[in-house]
Scaffold this active site. Sequence first.
Site, PDB file in Angstrom:
ATOM      1  N   THR B 148       0.879  -1.189   0.000  1.00  0.00           N
ATOM      2  CA  THR B 148       0.000   0.000   0.000  1.00  0.00           C
ATOM      3  C   THR B 148       0.908   1.228   0.000  1.00  0.00           C
ATOM      4  O   THR B 148       1.356   1.650  -1.056  1.00  0.00           O
ATOM      5  CB  THR B 148      -0.966   0.001   1.205  1.00  0.00           C
ATOM      6  N   LYS B 170       3.599  -6.878   4.168  1.00  0.00           N
ATOM      7  CA  LYS B 170       3.288  -5.505   3.795  1.00  0.00           C
ATOM      8  C   LYS B 170       2.897  -4.766   5.070  1.00  0.00           C
ATOM      9  O   LYS B 170       2.448  -5.360   6.049  1.00  0.00           O
ATOM     10  CB  LYS B 170       2.150  -5.404   2.782  1.00  0.00           C
ATOM     11  N   THR B 181      -0.579  -3.131  11.095  1.00  0.00           N
ATOM     12  CA  THR B 181      -1.410  -3.261   9.906  1.00  0.00           C
ATOM     13  C   THR B 181      -0.580  -3.911   8.918  1.00  0.00           C
ATOM     14  O   THR B 181       0.105  -3.281   8.157  1.00  0.00           O
ATOM     15  CB  THR B 181      -1.781  -1.985   9.252  1.00  0.00           C
ATOM     16  N   GLU B 261       5.810   4.645   7.723  1.00  0.00           N
ATOM     17  CA  GLU B 261       5.375   5.886   7.075  1.00  0.00           C
ATOM     18  C   GLU B 261       6.050   7.125   7.664  1.00  0.00           C
ATOM     19  O   GLU B 261       5.859   7.453   8.828  1.00  0.00           O
ATOM     20  CB  GLU B 261       3.860   6.044   7.217  1.00  0.00           C
ATOM     21  N   SER B 385      -6.779   5.766   5.042  1.00  0.00           N
ATOM     22  CA  SER B 385      -6.624   4.308   5.111  1.00  0.00           C
ATOM     23  C   SER B 385      -7.401   3.761   6.283  1.00  0.00           C
ATOM     24  O   SER B 385      -7.623   4.447   7.253  1.00  0.00           O
ATOM     25  CB  SER B 385      -5.159   3.932   5.252  1.00  0.00           C
TER      26      SER B 385
END
Lengths: 385, 385
Positions: B148, B170, B181, B261, B385
């Site tokens: 993602t 992922k 996640t 992130e 998200s």
Amino acid sequence: MSVTAARGFEASGVVAGLKSTGLPDVALVVNRGPSSAAAAVFTSNRAKANPVLWSQQVLADGVARAVVLNSGGANCFTGSFGFQTTHSTAEAVADALEIGAGDVVVCSTGLIGTGDQAFRDKVLAGSRAAALALAPDGGRDAASAIMTTDTHPKEAVVQGDGWSVGGMAKGAGMLAPGLATMLVVLTTDADLPAAALDRALRQATRVTFDRLDSDGCMSTNDTVVLLASGASGVAPAEADFAAAVTELCADLARQLQGDAEGASHDITVEVVNAVSEQDAVEVGRSLARSNLLMAAVFGNDPNWGRVLAAIGTTQAEFDPYDVDVSFNGVRLCAKGAPDRPVTEVDMTPRALHILLDLHAGSETATILTNDLTHDYVHENSAYSS
Amino acid sequence: MSVTAARGFEASGVVAGLKSTGLPDVALVVNRGPSSAAAAVFTSNRAKANPVLWSQQVLADGVARAVVLNSGGANCFTGSFGFQTTHSTAEAVADALEIGAGDVVVCSTGLIGTGDQAFRDKVLAGSRAAALALAPDGGRDAASAIMTTDTHPKEAVVQGDGWSVGGMAKGAGMLAPGLATMLVVLTTDADLPAAALDRALRQATRVTFDRLDSDGCMSTNDTVVLLASGASGVAPAEADFAAAVTELCADLARQLQGDAEGASHDITVEVVNAVSEQDAVEVGRSLARSNLLMAAVFGNDPNWGRVLAAIGTTQAEFDPYDVDVSFNGVRLCAKGAPDRPVTEVDMTPRALHILLDLHAGSETATILTNDLTHDYVHENSAYSS
């Protein structure tokens, strides 16, 4: 007027050279009596600063005559030298006021680990200067001197029937449960014993400061102290007094929320139809603690999925597939499935209301929080506190 | 090679139109046997997505023959229509492979609340296409299709004695305890029964993925599944197998941390001399959850005061005034008081090691986390998200 609104109090704020800006950094609030009843609540963090360790002992007998506060250094984790600094500060104030050091509450705020000889010298000199500067209208000076990253002083007053209660607060970040990084001094001319003050203060803080959770971080120095002079000669009913203190604390809590570091939204999380008030608080707090949700709010994204992901981590009694979520009055999720389109929500105002209906019971609670912004990251990476 | 490194597996990754970028977004991993033993762990969030609810049932008998994964939509809180989509996806794969739908694990990732008819149509078509694209060297294609906000595919392989175990992962955000996640598929050609796989997988995730806490947020869709083909004909000792799976998961966890992130630091929090391992984990996690500390790290500020403020909020057994704190090998705080000057710490490398000595017992734990940056706030305010 804040801490000098009620009769029997004097206050001051002076420059002691602790702040690099040269702004006032030592404040003093003195209760001239006739009563010297007092109560306080402190941070629930086990890592308590020296002033908290000291002031807990001062309040043990329900008596306090003065509160001295400094910004520019938290005097936390500074060893036995730091504790001695706090003790000396209380003695300096006591000598100047001709009272006992054991009746002087000490509060400090600023960088943890700061408390060397230079710090001590400035705090002691500032405390003596503050005693000389005391004035019946010194409330604003005191409220200004306790500011750190606050952008404005925070004051409020509530009038009773023949008595009043006023207060000042500082704290623009690190707001968390069990109190924020927050120093609050409340004064009243009501004539009530320490035990009644204590009950009223705990009742008030439980539903105000304890439900303000800006960033989930809990400070080492939080203190809320209430001094009663009895100068009005009026002994209000305890319920009336507690209601006034609660109103005052709610006002100051909203001011703290509105000035939280870097925030662009003031968020009211209202949880309804919970099995217990404790459940409602836990659910509301889980939203305040979700960086993902708080970053989405900053981006004006009413991300109800992140709301459900956050509350799913709690132990509260409810079915995640039986929950309604509304943003600013628009129900985006009904019983765990999409409802109105997110485009119907206007996220541009600073005020945001998130309503969570758990459909599990009849209890409710409201948590105040702020969004996670670029400015929050900037202030807390560039500024050491 | 990742999921196709071990013998007996095929995989694929195809474009189904779920990602607006046009990149591959549906992956399939198939176990050709002879064994079809399997085990899995799922998010501990009570708000579980439809694919998790489905896959928990699939794994109940310790048998799985295929895993189908989509990015571009979490299919969470999408009502009974969403659950039907998951069911139909498993059936589409089962029909194409001529196996039972009850042996098909389904994983989804993306925006919560996404799961309409268009989503279903694309996922079903993509699943059929993925079955046609299966290849013995399709591991990389599958690892790419599950990305993602990941900037690169994450794969690893560990060789045993005559057998191997490989995997893909992922997840670049929402990393949290009780799993990130994160979707992870592990494959092995070792010949072990489901119960042994389950023990090895739980042992491995407990000390790897469960100790990766990027931002304290827990996903609704986390799944780690382990498939065993038995194609090597080798039944390794359980301890050897568990060690290999742990090594593999640790490798993948480090890859997830390194791609979190917006992060600018990969932080290893090592807690030593705790009374219990649980205490050490709780203390380490409290640092990972402190926005104030994580913003300071972003600003290259070795703010040990915020470390102590964070650990003071835990229930772990230790004395805050008996704790040592080191940043990158420099002891800044000894027994709750300042030690070496903060200027001695070089915070510029991406890797940061924070060592906490509790001086309370002899247990230890390590938590992996990331700093709180402008880019984290940006990605999570701009990207839904």
